[in-house]
Design a protein around this motif. Sequence first.
Motif, PDB file in Angstrom:
ATOM      1  N   PHE A 126       0.839  -1.204   0.000  1.00  0.00           N
ATOM      2  CA  PHE A 126       0.000   0.000   0.000  1.00  0.00           C
ATOM      3  C   PHE A 126       0.873   1.252   0.000  1.00  0.00           C
ATOM      4  CE2 PHE A 126      -1.638   3.543   2.450  1.00  0.00           C
ATOM      5  CZ  PHE A 126      -2.747   3.888   1.686  1.00  0.00           C
ATOM      6  N   TYR A 127       1.896   1.290   0.839  1.00  0.00           N
ATOM      7  CA  TYR A 127       2.772   2.462   0.896  1.00  0.00           C
ATOM      8  C   TYR A 127       3.396   2.756  -0.464  1.00  0.00           C
ATOM      9  CZ  TYR A 127       2.626   1.901   6.016  1.00  0.00           C
ATOM     10  OH  TYR A 127       2.230   1.789   7.326  1.00  0.00           O
ATOM     11  N   THR A 128       3.819   1.702  -1.142  1.00  0.00           N
ATOM     12  CA  THR A 128       4.416   1.872  -2.469  1.00  0.00           C
ATOM     13  C   THR A 128       3.390   2.443  -3.446  1.00  0.00           C
ATOM     14  OG1 THR A 128       5.945   0.023  -2.097  1.00  0.00           O
ATOM     15  CG2 THR A 128       5.566   0.693  -4.378  1.00  0.00           C
ATOM     16  N   LEU A 129       2.161   1.908  -3.394  1.00  0.00           N
ATOM     17  CA  LEU A 129       1.081   2.415  -4.240  1.00  0.00           C
ATOM     18  C   LEU A 129       0.811   3.890  -3.930  1.00  0.00           C
ATOM     19  CD1 LEU A 129      -1.379   2.162  -6.164  1.00  0.00           C
ATOM     20  CD2 LEU A 129      -2.680   1.261  -4.200  1.00  0.00           C
ATOM     21  N   GLN A 131       2.854   6.122  -2.625  1.00  0.00           N
ATOM     22  CA  GLN A 131       3.960   6.948  -3.118  1.00  0.00           C
ATOM     23  C   GLN A 131       3.826   7.204  -4.616  1.00  0.00           C
ATOM     24  OE1 GLN A 131       7.232   4.481  -1.505  1.00  0.00           O
ATOM     25  NE2 GLN A 131       7.995   6.321  -0.500  1.00  0.00           N
ATOM     26  N   GLN A 132       3.396   6.190  -5.344  1.00  0.00           N
ATOM     27  CA  GLN A 132       3.205   6.348  -6.786  1.00  0.00           C
ATOM     28  C   GLN A 132       2.074   7.329  -7.083  1.00  0.00           C
ATOM     29  OE1 GLN A 132       2.556   2.286  -7.964  1.00  0.00           O
ATOM     30  NE2 GLN A 132       4.749   1.782  -8.024  1.00  0.00           N
ATOM     31  N   LEU A 133       0.993   7.263  -6.301  1.00  0.00           N
ATOM     32  CA  LEU A 133      -0.121   8.197  -6.473  1.00  0.00           C
ATOM     33  C   LEU A 133       0.335   9.632  -6.239  1.00  0.00           C
ATOM     34  CD1 LEU A 133      -3.167   6.443  -4.725  1.00  0.00           C
ATOM     35  CD2 LEU A 133      -2.969   7.045  -7.143  1.00  0.00           C
ATOM     36  N   GLU A 134       1.098   9.833  -5.186  1.00  0.00           N
ATOM     37  CA  GLU A 134       1.579  11.185  -4.888  1.00  0.00           C
ATOM     38  C   GLU A 134       2.528  11.679  -5.971  1.00  0.00           C
ATOM     39  OE1 GLU A 134       1.142  12.533  -0.493  1.00  0.00           O
ATOM     40  OE2 GLU A 134       3.000  11.390  -0.711  1.00  0.00           O
ATOM     41  N   LEU A 135       3.425  10.826  -6.403  1.00  0.00           N
ATOM     42  CA  LEU A 135       4.387  11.219  -7.434  1.00  0.00           C
ATOM     43  C   LEU A 135       3.665  11.646  -8.704  1.00  0.00           C
ATOM     44  CD1 LEU A 135       7.324  11.448  -8.410  1.00  0.00           C
ATOM     45  CD2 LEU A 135       7.189   9.032  -9.083  1.00  0.00           C
ATOM     46  N   ASP A 177      -5.796   7.235   6.198  1.00  0.00           N
ATOM     47  CA  ASP A 177      -6.563   6.215   6.908  1.00  0.00           C
ATOM     48  C   ASP A 177      -7.691   5.673   6.039  1.00  0.00           C
ATOM     49  OD1 ASP A 177      -6.742   4.936   9.631  1.00  0.00           O
ATOM     50  OD2 ASP A 177      -8.785   5.671   9.467  1.00  0.00           O
ATOM     51  N   GLU A 178      -8.362   6.556   5.301  1.00  0.00           N
ATOM     52  CA  GLU A 178      -9.444   6.105   4.421  1.00  0.00           C
ATOM     53  C   GLU A 178      -8.906   5.251   3.276  1.00  0.00           C
ATOM     54  OE1 GLU A 178     -13.284   7.824   1.904  1.00  0.00           O
ATOM     55  OE2 GLU A 178     -12.154   9.156   3.222  1.00  0.00           O
ATOM     56  N   LEU A 179      -7.751   5.652   2.730  1.00  0.00           N
ATOM     57  CA  LEU A 179      -7.144   4.872   1.655  1.00  0.00           C
ATOM     58  C   LEU A 179      -6.690   3.503   2.156  1.00  0.00           C
ATOM     59  CD1 LEU A 179      -5.019   7.640  -0.109  1.00  0.00           C
ATOM     60  CD2 LEU A 179      -7.140   6.612  -0.933  1.00  0.00           C
ATOM     61  N   LEU A 180      -6.090   3.475   3.342  1.00  0.00           N
ATOM     62  CA  LEU A 180      -5.663   2.201   3.935  1.00  0.00           C
ATOM     63  C   LEU A 180      -6.865   1.285   4.157  1.00  0.00           C
ATOM     64  CD1 LEU A 180      -2.936   2.819   6.695  1.00  0.00           C
ATOM     65  CD2 LEU A 180      -2.926   1.025   4.947  1.00  0.00           C
ATOM     66  N   SER A 181      -7.939   1.850   4.686  1.00  0.00           N
ATOM     67  CA  SER A 181      -9.142   1.057   4.941  1.00  0.00           C
ATOM     68  C   SER A 181      -9.701   0.478   3.651  1.00  0.00           C
ATOM     69  CB  SER A 181     -10.201   1.913   5.636  1.00  0.00           C
ATOM     70  OG  SER A 181      -9.760   2.315   6.921  1.00  0.00           O
ATOM     71  N   ALA A 182      -9.707   1.296   2.596  1.00  0.00           N
ATOM     72  CA  ALA A 182     -10.217   0.811   1.307  1.00  0.00           C
ATOM     73  C   ALA A 182      -9.336  -0.304   0.756  1.00  0.00           C
ATOM     74  CB  ALA A 182     -10.289   1.971   0.314  1.00  0.00           C
TER      75      ALA A 182
END
Length: 210
Positions: A126-129, A131-135, A177-182
């Motif tokens: 998830f963290y990698t995903l 980071q890609q979204l932010e980039l 938190d919402e993204l993690l939950s999803a």
Amino acid sequence: MAKKIYSLLLNDDVVEQIDNLAIKQGISRSNMVNRILGEYFSCDIPEQRMQDIFNCVQQLIDPHSSMRFSNMPSASMACVLSALPCRYKPTVRYNVELIDDDKYIGRLRVSLRSQNSQLLYNIENFYTLFQQLELYNVGKRSSNVDNGRFVRLLEKPGDMTYTEVAEAITNYINMLDELLSAFFAGNCSDGCIDDIKRIYANYLKNNVHV
């Protein structure tokens, strides 16, 4: 503002009252004394600004029943706790460390309280995903992933009041938190990525991209 070590002789009853206040506010005795004297002499002290920010964060977090705000011993640090929507409801910790800096608001550390190797593997994905979204959407940000922990410097877009800083921190944590939950509600599969992108895009519309 520089600090030095001073020796003071204080009455035991005074120290007891100071300690009681310090415990209630979750800070050290030294920080409590510094705050009391700063307020008395109308000095602008960093610890008080930090406390104002965290008080505001707590007020903003409290309406979210799924999250809990917690002070930490250091005046510059606080923690927001949440739970993942999966088996055993593992706790996610959002540790916030405020920084007295012209470029950054502070440092956010996200960690999962679990020894389950599969959970840690999934959360690193998830963290990698993320980071890609932010980039792709807001450009390169100072962040890294290490041993199941996500660390991100929160940028300061310009001069901000303590209320604006608190809102920026709270909104960013809410988004994560919402993204993690999803992600975990979708069983960490590729099929939930479209939902995550949609949620993330909605937050961007509200300028949540520190």
